[in-house]
Design an enzyme around this catalytic site. Structure first.
Site, PDB file in Angstrom:
ATOM      1  N   LYS A   1       7.128   4.423  -9.542  1.00  0.00           N
ATOM      2  CA  LYS A   1       7.031   3.732  -8.253  1.00  0.00           C
ATOM      3  C   LYS A   1       6.896   2.231  -8.476  1.00  0.00           C
ATOM      4  CE  LYS A   1       5.031   7.140  -5.163  1.00  0.00           C
ATOM      5  NZ  LYS A   1       3.802   7.455  -4.439  1.00  0.00           N
ATOM      6  N   GLU A   2       6.379   1.871  -9.648  1.00  0.00           N
ATOM      7  CA  GLU A   2       6.193   0.458  -9.961  1.00  0.00           C
ATOM      8  C   GLU A   2       6.919   0.189 -11.275  1.00  0.00           C
ATOM      9  OE1 GLU A   2       1.924  -0.137  -7.814  1.00  0.00           O
ATOM     10  OE2 GLU A   2       1.800   0.302  -9.937  1.00  0.00           O
TER      11      GLU A   2
ATOM     12  N   ASP B   1      -2.835   2.644 -14.871  1.00  0.00           N
ATOM     13  CA  ASP B   1      -3.398   3.918 -14.424  1.00  0.00           C
ATOM     14  C   ASP B   1      -2.373   5.041 -14.508  1.00  0.00           C
ATOM     15  OD1 ASP B   1      -6.042   3.595 -14.003  1.00  0.00           O
ATOM     16  OD2 ASP B   1      -5.912   3.248 -11.843  1.00  0.00           O
TER      17      ASP B   1
ATOM     18  N   ASP C   1     -10.497  -3.580  -1.627  1.00  0.00           N
ATOM     19  CA  ASP C   1     -10.466  -5.046  -1.595  1.00  0.00           C
ATOM     20  C   ASP C   1     -11.310  -5.601  -0.449  1.00  0.00           C
ATOM     21  OD1 ASP C   1      -8.627  -3.860   0.097  1.00  0.00           O
ATOM     22  OD2 ASP C   1      -6.994  -5.235  -0.326  1.00  0.00           O
TER      23      ASP C   1
ATOM     24  N   LYS D   1      -7.955   2.110  -7.668  1.00  0.00           N
ATOM     25  CA  LYS D   1      -7.827   0.742  -8.175  1.00  0.00           C
ATOM     26  C   LYS D   1      -9.190   0.105  -8.457  1.00  0.00           C
ATOM     27  CE  LYS D   1      -6.137  -3.735  -6.802  1.00  0.00           C
ATOM     28  NZ  LYS D   1      -5.764  -4.527  -5.622  1.00  0.00           N
TER      29      LYS D   1
ATOM     30  N   ASP E   1      -1.999  -7.531  -8.024  1.00  0.00           N
ATOM     31  CA  ASP E   1      -1.261  -6.267  -8.008  1.00  0.00           C
ATOM     32  C   ASP E   1      -0.017  -6.476  -8.855  1.00  0.00           C
ATOM     33  OD1 ASP E   1      -3.091  -5.195  -6.326  1.00  0.00           O
ATOM     34  OD2 ASP E   1      -1.864  -5.341  -4.511  1.00  0.00           O
TER      35      ASP E   1
END
Ligand SMILES: O=c1ccn([C@@H]2O[C@H](COP(=O)(O)OP(=O)(O)O[C@H]3O[C@H](CO)[C@@H](O)[C@H](O)[C@H]3O)[C@@H](O)[C@H]2O)c(=O)[nH]1
Ligand SMILES: [Mn+2]
Length: 737
Positions: A119-120, A149, A452, A286, A310
């Site tokens: 996804k990233e 992660d 956050d 996160k 990020d």
């Protein structure tokens, strides 16, 4: 612009300002309007009250409308916190030299989080890292920590490649004073040619090919592994290794004490960290990853300043850390300053931002409002923290369990020494935090999917302040979702996270209001209750329309003086919002899309988030951090760039949107027919108006249901189920009205 200007470094009278803050000129207009609108809101509630007490025709519909209006009034009132004292700040990095020499800059640890190589894409993460490694900042003071992660060899491999490429990229950027230090963006922008440009470009392309090939193949080709050390690193991926169950992996890929770039200058530290994972131990998403980085970095470099990013948020300005230092190093700055937040801005948003994914209010317009009251929210990325802020309040230090992790501990050992690496592995263990204050009193706070906002809020409740820094050139740019499903899933996750905050022990409603200035607390109350917007949205999307279909009037007649109150409330709700949006550089169509998306979210992600939150608090389901995809499918991206909404998947979240579109169309046409045949226009006007407004807003939904043939159209299944549900709703309404 400047109503009043406050020079911030008053102690050093001669030296020029490092930053200024001015109250926005619109402040008084905002306040006066709030007062007027508040009277209108009270009048509306009074009308409801009269109805409730005296009317003989008070029905379940009146009760629902009362509920809808009460929630709207509450959300409006809490939003006024943002509008009471907005400020604008400016920094003057060119003046920093008068206060501090470059050699006295504090060390800076950068934390980059990634969670899933599919996804990233690792190349995205690598680009982010390279863009900050090339900061205009003393290199020997800079360390970049990557938290993976996803526990993926692919990401580690990409970073091994990046470490090699950095030895060329960093000197190239600095020598040629390149501003664009994210290589992908730089080469895409067709840069002017320096003697080495082509060579560097080839290197970049070849790295990209190797990394993308590895991602495609799902594993790292042995031919790509060039040395023994790399081989040893990959040997950690044994047969039993999964992303949910694996030992901690920490690799120092660049060591500032040893590694030199192609011109013989030092390189920043680059450290890959994949914390230990076990299915039986919660890892806190996160927030958990960042706490591991806080500890691992404490053992290695322990920089007093930390930048969190990020994985998709690359640096767009090499001067950014210096801007942050203008606040952090200003001797006259409030010592309670915990963080300097830069706005979340995005790259590649389409022309009129069809999904409102820019969140112009939350990331650009609202933060200066909070800044004027005490400090902006923390947005998870693009934020420079004082490390000390993670360890108790400004005057109540909470020591970590081991003195080696304390923000005051001075590092002496090289980062690759056996003791340092042993400590790093130890503190990255999945059971390490048991019986410690991590996540409760120390570090990022656990318990919310919006870690956050929650962490920033908790710090502020302890007495910390923050600053919002919004320079003209974007400091960071990231990816925004380009499909409706991704966007709605993202806001559904936020909704659940916000409700976690609302109903936590530290809720802004009970705790924040006591700990913060009340207006500041209102802002947090407003955000944390975002998802309840779904209540009025759903009621207003269905009830007046069902009533209209039954020729039942629920609003005052056109000739009734109360009618004008409704018109004023409607215009007054949209007007300031419109002005703020345009003053922040928005376009008319962008504003239109943004207001549409608020309704869409109210119908779908907020209501689903609310329900899922309730289910998870009853223990029926568990909520997780569903990472937003940063992968771009070329067909989808083509449609996105043409401004076409992407439905494509049969997401249940599309059901209420489709149902609302259908019912509004029917009731609108039925309403028009009805009044043209039998009259009664005056009594039904407001309902017809609302339905008409919804129809105009729903235009892309009709297109997606009927007219479109591309792959992004509304799945037939969703249309059919919606038609059935609308029919059921209509039948039920026949019994009610
Ligand atoms: O278990 C996890 C889940 C996510 N992430 C990282 O968290 C970041 C944010 O995730 P993303 O899917 O991009 O979420 P967004 O909704 O786009 O992010 C916003 O909202 C999040 C809270 O929901 C904040 O953490 C982010 O900073 C904020 O930009 C990414 O770098 C992820 O790699 C982890 O490291 N571990
Ligand atoms: Mn994101």
């Amino acid at each position: 612009m400047a109503a009043k200007t406050r020079r911030s470094n008053s102690t050093t009278m001669q030296s020029p300002a490092l930053h200024t803050r001015v109250a926005l000129r619109r402040t008084w207009a905002n306040r006066v309007f709030t007062l007027i609108y508040a009277c209108a809101v009270l009048a509306l509630l009074y009308r409801h009250f009269l109805n409730l007490v005296y009317s003989t025709t008070f029905t379940i519909t009146s009760l629902a409308m009362l509920l809808a209006d009460a929630v709207c009034a509450f959300m409006w009132a809490t939003y006024q916190g943002f509008r009471m004292s907005p400020i604008r700040r400016q920094v003057f990095p060119e003046n920093l030299a008068t206060v501090v020499e470059q050699s006295d800059y504090p060390a800076l640890d950068v934390f980059i989080c990634t969670a899933d190589p599919y996804k990233e894409p690792p190349m995205t993460v690598v680009n982010t890292a390279l863009s900050v490694m090339a900061y205009d900042y003393p290199t020997e003071k800079l360390s970049v920590y990557v938290s993976d992660d996803g526990g993926s060899q692919l990401t580690l491999f990409a970073f091994m490649e990046a470490a090699k490429f950095a030895t060329h990229w960093l000197p190239y950027c600095k020598k040629n004073r390149i501003v664009e230090r994210c290589p992908e963006v730089y080469f895409r922008s067709d840069p002017s040619c320096f003697p080495e440009t082509n060579k560097i470009k080839l290197m970049y392309e070849s790295m990209k090919t190797r990394v993308e090939n590895a991602v495609k193949a799902g594993s790292v080709c042995r031919d790509y592994i060039t040395d023994e050390q790399q081989l040893q690193a990959f040997s950690k991926w044994t047969d039993g290794f999964t992303r949910h169950d694996h030992p901690s992996i920490i690799q120092v890929l660049l060591d500032c004490g040893k590694d030199k770039d192609a011109t013989g200058h030092v390189l920043p530290n680059l450290i890959y960290v994949s914390r230990e994972k076990s299915r039986t131990t919660p890892h806190n998403f996160k927030a958990g990853a960042l706490n591991v980085l806080l500890r691992v970095s404490a053992g290695m470099t322990n920089a007093p300043v930390i930048l969190t990013l990020d994985c998709d948020m690359y640096s767009n300005d090499p001067q950014t850390p210096v801007r942050a230092l203008c606040y952090l190093l200003d001797p006259s700055m409030d010592p309670k300053l915990a963080y300097v937040q830069f706005p979340q801005l995005f790259d590649g948003i389409n022309k009129n931002d069809i999904y409102g994914a820019e969140f112009k209010f939350e990331f650009q317009i609202d933060p200066p409002g909070m800044d004027g009251l005490g400090g902006s929210i923390h947005m998870g990325t693009g934020c420079f923290f004082r490390r000390r802020a993670f360890f108790g309040g400004p005057s109540s230090f909470v020591a970590p369990e081991s003195p080696e992790l304390s923000p005051t501990h001075v590092k002496t050992k090289p980062i690759q020494s056996r003791e340092v690496l042993a400590l790093a592995h130890h503190v990255a263990g999945c059971n390490y935090e048991a019986q410690t204050n991590w996540g409760s009193k120390v570090g990022y706070r656990y318990g919310s999917l919006v870690e956050d906002l929650y962490t920033g809020y908790r710090l502020q409740c302890q007495g910390w302040k923050s600053v919002f820094c919004h320079p003209d050139r974007a400091a960071f740019l990231g990816d925004a979702p380009i499909t409706l499903d991704d966007l709605l899933n993202q806001t559904k996750r936020w909704s659940m996270g916000l409700l976690n905050v609302s109903f936590s022990k530290y809720s802004p409603i009970s705790c924040g209001i006591r700990a913060l200035n009340p207006l500041w607390a209102l802002c947090y109350i407003h955000y944390s209750l975002w998802p309840i917007r779904s209540i009025p949205t759903i009621i207003y999307a269905f009830l007046p329309q069902l009533a209209l279909l039954n020729s039942f009037s629920i609003f005052p007649k056109v000739s009734d003086p109360w009618f004008f109150l409704y018109i004023f409330l409607f215009l007054g709700a949209y007007g300031p919002y419109f002005l703020d949006y345009m003053l922040a550089g928005g376009t008319l169509q962008g504003w239109w899309n943004s207001q549409r998306m608020w309704m869409v979210r109210g119908l779908s992600s907020f209501s689903f988030g609310l329900v899922e939150y309730l289910l998870s608090s009853l223990g029926v389901s568990a909520s997780g951090f569903n990472v937003t995809s940063k992968v771009v499918d070329s067909e989808q991206s083509k449609r996105y760039n043409q401004g076409i909404l992407e439905f494509a998947v049969a997401s249940p979240m599309f059901l209420p949107i489709t149902m609302a579109a259908i019912i509004n169309l029917f009731s609108f046409s039925q309403g028009i027919l009805q009044v043209s045949r039998h009259g009664g226009f005056e009594a039904l006007f407001l309902q017809i108006l609302i339905a008409g407004f919804a129809v105009v807003n729903s235009w892309p939904v009709y297109e997606a249901m009927i007219l479109r043939t591309d792959k992004g159209k509304m799945p037939m299944k969703i249309t059919l189920i919606s038609v059935i549900l609308v029919w059921v709703l209509y039948l039920a309404s026949l019994l009610t009205f």
